[in-house]
Design an enzyme around this catalytic site. Sequence first.
Site, PDB file in Angstrom:
ATOM      1  N   TRP A 151       0.850  -1.188   0.000  1.00 36.26           N
ATOM      2  CA  TRP A 151       0.000   0.000   0.000  1.00 36.26           C
ATOM      3  C   TRP A 151       0.903   1.261   0.000  1.00 36.26           C
ATOM      4  CZ3 TRP A 151      -4.339  -0.990  -2.093  1.00 36.26           C
ATOM      5  CH2 TRP A 151      -5.043  -2.159  -1.822  1.00 36.26           C
ATOM      6  N   SER A 152       0.694   2.159   0.934  1.00 36.04           N
ATOM      7  CA  SER A 152       1.379   3.460   0.790  1.00 36.04           C
ATOM      8  C   SER A 152       2.852   3.466   1.180  1.00 36.04           C
ATOM      9  CB  SER A 152       0.645   4.532   1.591  1.00 36.04           C
ATOM     10  OG  SER A 152      -0.636   4.729   1.031  1.00 36.04           O
ATOM     11  N   VAL A 153       3.372   2.335   1.638  1.00 31.57           N
ATOM     12  CA  VAL A 153       4.828   2.261   1.769  1.00 31.57           C
ATOM     13  C   VAL A 153       5.453   2.452   0.379  1.00 31.57           C
ATOM     14  CG1 VAL A 153       6.757   0.729   2.384  1.00 31.57           C
ATOM     15  CG2 VAL A 153       4.746   0.882   3.876  1.00 31.57           C
ATOM     16  N   LYS A 155       4.705   4.721  -1.610  1.00 35.51           N
ATOM     17  CA  LYS A 155       4.971   6.154  -1.778  1.00 35.51           C
ATOM     18  C   LYS A 155       6.392   6.508  -1.356  1.00 35.51           C
ATOM     19  CE  LYS A 155       0.227   7.883  -0.963  1.00 35.51           C
ATOM     20  NZ  LYS A 155      -0.569   6.646  -0.847  1.00 35.51           N
ATOM     21  N   TYR A 259      -2.965  14.474   3.332  1.00 30.64           N
ATOM     22  CA  TYR A 259      -2.487  13.212   2.766  1.00 30.64           C
ATOM     23  C   TYR A 259      -3.385  12.754   1.627  1.00 30.64           C
ATOM     24  CZ  TYR A 259      -0.789   8.426   2.644  1.00 30.64           C
ATOM     25  OH  TYR A 259      -0.223   7.240   2.257  1.00 30.64           O
TER      26      TYR A 259
END
Lengths: 433, 433
Positions: A151-153, A155, A259
């Site tokens: 997921w947003s890791v 990013k 965010y």
Amino acid sequence: MIKSTILGVTLASVLISGQAGAVELPDPASVRTDRLQLMQGFPPAADRQITQASFMRPYPNPRWSFHHAREFFPSRRVARGNEGVYVLPRAEGQEQRIAGLTFTGPEGREMTFQQYLDETYVDGVLIMQHGKVLFEQYQPGVDESEPHILWSVTKSVVGLLATQLIAEGALDPEALVTSYVPELAESGWKGATVQQVLNMTADIDYSEVYADRNSDVVKYSLAAGMAPAPQDYAGARDLYSYLPTIGAGPDEHGVAFRYRTTHTEVLGWILRRVTGLSTAALIEQRIWSKLGAEQDGYMLLDAKGAEWAGAGFNVTLRDLARFAEMVRLEGKFNGHQVVSPEVIRTIREGADREAFKAAGRDYQPGYSYRNQWWISHNPDGAFEAMGVHGQMIHINPAVGLVMVRLSSHPIASSGQTMPYTIPAMAALADLLR
Amino acid sequence: MIKSTILGVTLASVLISGQAGAVELPDPASVRTDRLQLMQGFPPAADRQITQASFMRPYPNPRWSFHHAREFFPSRRVARGNEGVYVLPRAEGQEQRIAGLTFTGPEGREMTFQQYLDETYVDGVLIMQHGKVLFEQYQPGVDESEPHILWSVTKSVVGLLATQLIAEGALDPEALVTSYVPELAESGWKGATVQQVLNMTADIDYSEVYADRNSDVVKYSLAAGMAPAPQDYAGARDLYSYLPTIGAGPDEHGVAFRYRTTHTEVLGWILRRVTGLSTAALIEQRIWSKLGAEQDGYMLLDAKGAEWAGAGFNVTLRDLARFAEMVRLEGKFNGHQVVSPEVIRTIREGADREAFKAAGRDYQPGYSYRNQWWISHNPDGAFEAMGVHGQMIHINPAVGLVMVRLSSHPIASSGQTMPYTIPAMAALADLLR
């Protein structure tokens, strides 16, 4: 205690107080992957069948789907390359000490580190100090060699590459987004700089509330192909079509942190334009082929072959640990200077802590957000990558500590796990100091 | 010479006489992958964009899509495992000799081996003799480390595993299909044996004509998720729902060979029931993890996670060569007895050559089809695995010869390539004899 039924199993549920108020969560032991029989059988029983439409819900589907994401979506390889595996050295005899470590969790509750892991629905966790593995644990039924969605890791991986390209002079952080992606000229990114996208202070007309089905994040999900579109859906069906439709926000760019995953999708687009490489190829060439990774990773794709730059990277726990250790070591790992030390120092500087408060993330007090990383500004200089449903990289430079965790928490918001993770990481740092 | 325009490139086309009569084909040099710029750019130009709907056509999309299939479909890993790579030994100095080899092709045309490769739109070809690589060549723009779709070569991998399970006594070739898959009790497979499915002599109400858009193979494709269903499509959207809807054929089981991919889908279903493993896991555990493969392979999946057992395996050229060499060596390869020698001997025996004639495959004179392999019955005992658009394994035991080829021929039918391949392989065998 409340009883509820998922998949025919009667669950002893526990009440946990999170950011969104009291929510009911299943007993973690009752949703252990090895007991659920999800996707077992040919065909699986109807209530064990997961499809693209049920990838996210109902729970407990994510206990299986999060480490089999490629089986539901198109994907592009991020190859480990031809180098040998960099075997992570181990310090023996630390598991019990860490599992039994006690700390004060939310609402003054005394709990063990093992309870923290179990109650935050961890699929895998790996802890290293000074480059040696102290602790590695998987949920029964999770294959350690199978990549798990970050997921947003994701990013933070993309943000690290952007920061490296800035250090090389290939990307100008003060340039306008629209100078790289003219398609966004009439969008909410008009007038925003690359740095404002990196720090998520560009203001756009876009809401990201995972618990709200009317949030814009649903439109994003449909455009990315994360879920099948309803029959009457008339919106964009790919990211390059969707992003230019997002309008301007009410505020000035550069003032408040909010965010939004779509900022990282724009960042991904910029990096493709700058490098001529897909996001998968960029990660592979610059990072993944140099880590001595054990397995290939992969990026999930939209219907036209664009990666989910803000959410779609999948790697194994141990390979994520190699990445995190490379970051802790300021880019020097496995015989390579993977990124320049300046890149890590820039990220660790953090950003405006006042601007951060606009996001209302009370569960991250004192934090800032810089170049797609979460900076704690605590005395140890800890900094983090985070993804929904409990994914995380935690790096504590003062103690030489790295924790990576992959999980399938029933609730998306990091507000569920951070009230545990922050005191757990503080206690762990003190134990190892 | 006819001029036609594909992707804005003016093509000098050549007329080639195939089974389906004279068809127009583009000049291979004009559809070289490195020149087409398919899927290049962010986003790609509209006429360079490939989606799931345009994976197969228009040509030249397959020149790119066939070695990026996972980017369009859900997929399941077939891992190479943790063993070291088995490096294929090489015999130097053979390339020119083979490329310049001349033979008489269709219609008495003298041609070189290199012309054969070019004019059959090869993406990669590898030739070995007695375990050493003599020749390895890739189309410019094709990454040798990227898996390529095998199409029906997949069937031969599945058939090999079925034959191994028979040798172990785990699968009874004389048992009824419906004893393993009761869901097929009212289908065309009623009364058919496992062996009849293996040899494709079970008779079902199903046509497989690639050039006919009303052929049942279109229904199969939609059920497997190979193409998006039209809005008004009311048929099955997964294989387990589709296969039981196929009715009985007009003839008795066991009499005539007719090539139907759905037989292999049923075989895949049987093997899952017998082993408790997905097709991907079965290939991985029994074969792929023992070959010293360079790369992970993968299987493409339908919407409910069932593999395309008859078409969906993707591996690199070199890993396919390792597999083929293992078969040539009667299962003994890389320090493992991967399958028992009896398995290869059973396959090489072939089946009824009279029954084979029912399929009307005049371009394979004298052949039979046994356990999902094509048996030439030529004096060298050559046998083959074949997939649409020119995929092939050719094994000549008498000469110790293995050729594997991956390609993206504009026409699906093997009737396009076999009139070249058969004399080319004969000439190559004579050269190396």
